[in-house]
Enzyme design. Structure first.
Site, PDB file in Angstrom:
ATOM      1  NE  ARG A  56      -0.500   1.750   3.551  1.00  0.00           N
ATOM      2  CZ  ARG A  56       0.661   2.415   3.706  1.00  0.00           C
ATOM      3  NH1 ARG A  56       1.798   1.782   3.967  1.00  0.00           N
ATOM      4  NH2 ARG A  56       0.697   3.732   3.591  1.00  0.00           N
ATOM      5  N   GLY A  57       0.227   2.397  -0.165  1.00  0.00           N
ATOM      6  CA  GLY A  57       0.968   3.641  -0.306  1.00  0.00           C
ATOM      7  C   GLY A  57       1.130   3.923  -1.795  1.00  0.00           C
ATOM      8  CB  ALA A  58       0.432   6.974  -3.796  1.00  0.00           C
ATOM      9  NE  ARG A  99      -6.009   0.975  -2.179  1.00  0.00           N
ATOM     10  CZ  ARG A  99      -5.472   1.533  -1.084  1.00  0.00           C
ATOM     11  NH1 ARG A  99      -4.180   1.409  -0.839  1.00  0.00           N
ATOM     12  NH2 ARG A  99      -6.221   2.226  -0.241  1.00  0.00           N
ATOM     13  CD  GLN A 202      -3.645   2.912   6.571  1.00  0.00           C
ATOM     14  OE1 GLN A 202      -4.331   3.232   7.530  1.00  0.00           O
ATOM     15  NE2 GLN A 202      -4.182   2.718   5.381  1.00  0.00           N
ATOM     16  CG  ASP A 243      -3.099   8.178  -1.933  1.00  0.00           C
ATOM     17  OD1 ASP A 243      -2.955   8.680  -0.803  1.00  0.00           O
ATOM     18  OD2 ASP A 243      -2.859   6.985  -2.194  1.00  0.00           O
ATOM     19  CG  ASN A 253      -2.586  11.770   2.282  1.00  0.00           C
ATOM     20  OD1 ASN A 253      -1.998  10.863   1.691  1.00  0.00           O
ATOM     21  ND2 ASN A 253      -2.339  12.048   3.550  1.00  0.00           N
ATOM     22  CE  LYS A 254      -5.423   5.817   4.005  1.00  0.00           C
ATOM     23  NZ  LYS A 254      -6.361   4.909   3.285  1.00  0.00           N
TER      24      LYS A 254
HETATM   25  O1  MRU Z   1      -4.714   3.292   1.875  1.00  0.00           O
HETATM   26  P1  MRU Z   1      -3.231   3.533   1.848  1.00  0.00           P
HETATM   27  O2  MRU Z   1      -2.544   3.037   3.064  1.00  0.00           O
HETATM   28  O3  MRU Z   1      -2.598   3.048   0.570  1.00  0.00           O
HETATM   29  O4  MRU Z   1      -3.108   5.120   1.855  1.00  0.00           O
HETATM   30  C1  MRU Z   1      -1.837   5.692   1.791  1.00  0.00           C
HETATM   31  C2  MRU Z   1      -1.825   7.161   1.910  1.00  0.00           C
HETATM   32  O5  MRU Z   1      -2.845   7.803   1.980  1.00  0.00           O
HETATM   33  C3  MRU Z   1      -0.492   7.826   1.853  1.00  0.00           C
HETATM   34  O6  MRU Z   1      -0.490   8.998   2.607  1.00  0.00           O
HETATM   35  C4  MRU Z   1      -0.151   8.165   0.402  1.00  0.00           C
HETATM   36  O7  MRU Z   1      -0.360   7.048  -0.428  1.00  0.00           O
HETATM   37  C5  MRU Z   1       1.253   8.612   0.254  1.00  0.00           C
HETATM   38  S1  MRU Z   1       2.406   7.304   0.567  1.00  0.00           S
HETATM   39  C6  MRU Z   1       3.951   7.911   0.297  1.00  0.00           C
END
Ligand code: MRU
Length: 353
Positions: A56-58, A99, A202, A243, A253-254
């Site tokens: 996970r994470g962009a 996703r 997270q 993201d 973002n999250k």
């Molecule tokens: O649902 P996730 O855990 O993939 O969400 C991640 C985030 O929102 C991060 O802040 C974003 O992807 C940046 S990661 C460098």
């Protein structure tokens, strides 16, 4: 103040390993109590791992999708890249659909597609090379952003971060967490706070564990404690990832980032969004056009497999939100810093992107 960063000390975790015949992903569903890699032997397994948050994470999902394309190519017989691309379309579409919100996924797949359009008989090697370049460029971008972002922070500052934007979410070092690593290494950051990041945790499960691996002390807070923390004066910056950053600076973002930005503006705390140019989407004009991923409401019904909510309750679980550009003080990418982002400043830095 020292500005050199000891990367061997401040970057110990790697979520993605290419094993030559498979992709190994550090299973982020099991952290922090089990450090286990899941082996993905085909692109369908990579798409599934992205969808179920094993990875996970962009930036990390973009990198994983690049390697997923390499795995898909093992089932293809073609004499040149264009012919291979045609056969790869179903696998590319499945990866792309895994996703919706992080643009890095589509961006990485577009790079893999582009390589194929010009590749000849050696198209397999070209794909392999591109997947590795995507990962290498991400690590380099993170290190650059670490320096650029840390330079904005006054010595002795406190910072609050959200979600996990570290090595676990990237090829290494991290985006917002890279700035925090650099800021700590340079003695600029005195105290790090991390929000739990309900519902998937997270922050609680990943960020504070990841910082602990580097010997960086972080204080965990409930998400709902953030405004109260800001009121105490303990934090000068909220530092988050993204993201998708739109052409006007609006940033997805999250979930919870938008609330943090509102609270930060009220308390005179600054907001820094740190993301590589692979997260910038100049084709999306504003945040309203971003698809916000909705996940299983069941994520809200319990913690660690233990149900905490009565049966028969309905829940709504959007997992991202959009912070308007006007609530952001600085967007940091590897190309530079945009202070008080707007359409014109974004266009100047990301023209043609
Ligand atoms: O649902 P996730 O855990 O993939 O969400 C991640 C985030 O929102 C991060 O802040 C974003 O992807 C940046 S990661 C460098």
């Amino acid at each position: 103040m020292s500005t050199a960063i000891d990367y061997a000390r401040y970057d110990r975790v790697r979520p993605i390993r290419w094993a030559g015949d498979a992709l190994e992903l550090l299973d982020q569903r099991k952290l922090p109590f089990a450090v286990e890699y899941v082996r993905c032997a085909d692109s369908a397994a990579v798409a599934e791992a992205i969808a179920n948050l094993t990875v996970r994470g962009a930036p990390a999902i973009g990198i994983a999708a690049g390697w997923g394309t390499v795995l898909a190519a093992r089932d293809v017989q073609a004499t040149d890249g264009a012919a291979a691309l045609e056969q790869l379309q179903p696998a590319l579409q499945a990866l792309n659909a895994s996703r919706p919100t992080a643009v890095n996924l589509a961006w990485a797949l577009a790079r893999m597609r582009k390589v194929l359009t010009t590749a000849g008989a050696d198209w397999r090697e070209s794909l392999l090379c591109e997947a590795q370049v995507i990962a290498d460029e991400d690590l380099a971008a993170n290190r650059r952003m670490g320096e650029l972002g840390a330079a904005l922070i006054e010595p002795g500052s406190g910072v609050l971060t959200h979600c996990n934007t570290g090595s676990l979410a990237t090829a290494g070092f991290g985006t917002a967490l890279g700035v925090i690593r650099a800021g700590v290494a340079q003695g600029r950051i005195g105290r790090v706070f991390a929000g739990e990041t309900r519902p998937w945790l997270q922050g609680a499960r990943l960020t504070v564990w990841e910082l602990q691996q580097d010997g960086i002390d972080a204080t965990l807070i409930a998400d709902s404690a953030a405004a109260h923390l800001m009121k105490t004066g303990a934090v000068q910056w909220v530092i988050v990832g993204a993201d998708r950053i739109c052409a006007n600076g609006d940033s997805a973002n999250k979930i919870g980032t938008y609330s943090l930005a509102i609270a930060a503006r009220h308390h005179g705390v600054k907001v820094m969004v740190v993301a590589p140019s692979s997260t910038v989407d100049m084709q999306t004009t504003s945040g309203e056009a971003i698809e916000i991923e909705q996940r299983d409401p069941g994520e809200l019904f319990g913690i660690g497999g233990v149900r905490t909510v009565a049966e028969g309750i309905h829940a709504w679980n959007p997992v991202f939100d959009v912070t308007p550009g006007e609530l952001i003080d600085a967007i940091v990418s590897e190309r530079g810093v945009i202070e008080r982002p707007d359409r014109a400043a974004m266009q100047t830095m990301f023209a043609g992107h």
